[in-house]
Write a protein that holds these residues in place. Sequence first.
Motif, PDB file in Angstrom:
ATOM      1  N   SER A   1       0.843  -1.179   0.000  1.00 11.15           N
ATOM      2  CA  SER A   1       0.000   0.000   0.000  1.00 11.15           C
ATOM      3  C   SER A   1       0.890   1.245   0.000  1.00 11.15           C
ATOM      4  O   SER A   1       2.020   1.206   0.452  1.00 11.15           O
ATOM      5  CB  SER A   1      -0.915  -0.017   1.220  1.00 11.15           C
ATOM      6  N   PRO A   2       0.355   2.332  -0.539  1.00 10.87           N
ATOM      7  CA  PRO A   2       1.139   3.559  -0.596  1.00 10.87           C
ATOM      8  C   PRO A   2       1.425   4.062   0.815  1.00 10.87           C
ATOM      9  O   PRO A   2       0.606   3.901   1.711  1.00 10.87           O
ATOM     10  CB  PRO A   2       0.230   4.529  -1.348  1.00 10.87           C
ATOM     11  N   ARG A   3       2.591   4.661   0.992  1.00  3.99           N
ATOM     12  CA  ARG A   3       2.962   5.160   2.312  1.00  3.99           C
ATOM     13  C   ARG A   3       3.465   6.587   2.209  1.00  3.99           C
ATOM     14  O   ARG A   3       4.115   6.961   1.229  1.00  3.99           O
ATOM     15  CB  ARG A   3       4.066   4.290   2.899  1.00  3.99           C
ATOM     16  N   TYR A   4       3.202   7.332   3.233  1.00  2.00           N
ATOM     17  CA  TYR A   4       3.750   8.683   3.318  1.00  2.00           C
ATOM     18  C   TYR A   4       4.756   8.727   4.456  1.00  2.00           C
ATOM     19  O   TYR A   4       4.536   8.133   5.520  1.00  2.00           O
ATOM     20  CB  TYR A   4       2.640   9.704   3.569  1.00  2.00           C
ATOM     21  N   ILE A   5       5.844   9.429   4.244  1.00  2.00           N
ATOM     22  CA  ILE A   5       6.869   9.541   5.268  1.00  2.00           C
ATOM     23  C   ILE A   5       6.492  10.646   6.243  1.00  2.00           C
ATOM     24  O   ILE A   5       6.204  11.779   5.833  1.00  2.00           O
ATOM     25  CB  ILE A   5       8.242   9.837   4.650  1.00  2.00           C
TER      26      ILE A   5
END
Lengths: 226, 226
Positions: free
Chosen positions: A38-42
Amino acid sequence: MAALSADEADFLHRAGAGAASLWAPRSLLEHTPGEFASPRYIISGWAARVRELRDGRRQLVQLLLPGETLTPHLNVRQDGSTVQAITLVRTVDGTAIRVAAGEPSKYPGIAEAVALAAAHDRALLMEQVVRLGRQTAHERMVNLMLELHYRCSAVGLVHDESFEFPLTQEALGDLLGLSVVHVNRTLQLLRQQELIQLKHGRLTLLNMAGLAEVAEFKPPRLTYAN
Amino acid sequence: MAALSADEADFLHRAGAGAASLWAPRSLLEHTPGEFASPRYIISGWAARVRELRDGRRQLVQLLLPGETLTPHLNVRQDGSTVQAITLVRTVDGTAIRVAAGEPSKYPGIAEAVALAAAHDRALLMEQVVRLGRQTAHERMVNLMLELHYRCSAVGLVHDESFEFPLTQEALGDLLGLSVVHVNRTLQLLRQQELIQLKHGRLTLLNMAGLAEVAEFKPPRLTYAN
DNA sequence: CGGAACGTTGATAGCTATCAATCGACGTGG
DNA sequence: CCACGTCGATTGATAGCTATCAACGTTCCG
């Protein structure tokens, strides 16, 4: 930049409230074999997208900083590179955000923000191309520092032209296409010129005008229409 | 890749039927000052995105080939670079396509195709970064040729490992971060090794295995989820 | 205290840039 | 039709930036 509706703001608030994942330095946030993560944000920490050649040469294609995502494009996955944590990295799941961005009629502000982020990512890649293609070691280093100053500044990580700078000289070499030895000498020259101070993992830009004279850096100006 | 619905196919047919624009070699399809031009797709011909440094150094950030667009991101415009025609370029207006892509619920296939195109653009930029950062002149040249072979092949422009190659040695230098003189010598070596034939603006890859040995090129593999 | 990771330094090699000149193809004007 | 200028390609000589090799210093930590 379009203002978010109250509904959208509330949505993002819930999206960011999910459990954060932690990644140790040097661990891989993304592998080549490309399972569909799944897409992740830092949220905090630095990471880098890495490509390796057959004979072991490494290229850090891009740095990923807080506020940025590993996968700017909606639902698309590509492999051939890995993403490696440089410091301790904290991420949150971005699935909800992507789903929302896929319904622009319902969440116009979020869709716009996601599109702008993707364009921003692309602009930074272009900057990296120019650095590597047509600048000297000295210019590359300064241009990178100015870019990072800008990017860190955008998320409130800069105070008095000073910010955390966790890159080893080896990482800088792999990012700028230089050998470690030459990175070392380039840094020394910058220190000697009193353009920067770099110690204990913190970088201070001592002379912005002088740095800008060595290598211009223009922050990408993105505009959204409609 | 999702199949387009009959409705979508019909839509695209109408979108492509609009009048084409023509651009003479060396003319600018996109200027820095960034008026908000409508998105365009290249129907035929080669163009390049160019960035220039203060002192006149030029970097061709990316090549733009038939089937590709100058602005992969929906409604976002960025400046700092220009797009210049290399050959005679023919474009069509892509406004209708962008509008459709903005309604994924109505045109899922088109939205997906636009997202994949943007990801493809990004993958090629990453390839350019690796070339410039960690490959020798010889490797850069071969890697580029393999990439262009792949890209031209995707739109049916390759016959018998041979395709139109309208880049001057100066353009190659600006693209690969090399001097014209060195480009010339690199090409001569490749000819001497019987890896390529390049004359009259046409490139023939004589030995794919040998070329792949000099510099691997893996076409970006993009997958779309959902 | 030993070792590992990172940083520093000196010597040398090598790739690529720069400078300068020549050549061929092409288009234009006289 | 030919002289001439321009653009792109080619070649030789030289300079210079950066890589490589090797060794040593420093910091930190188990």
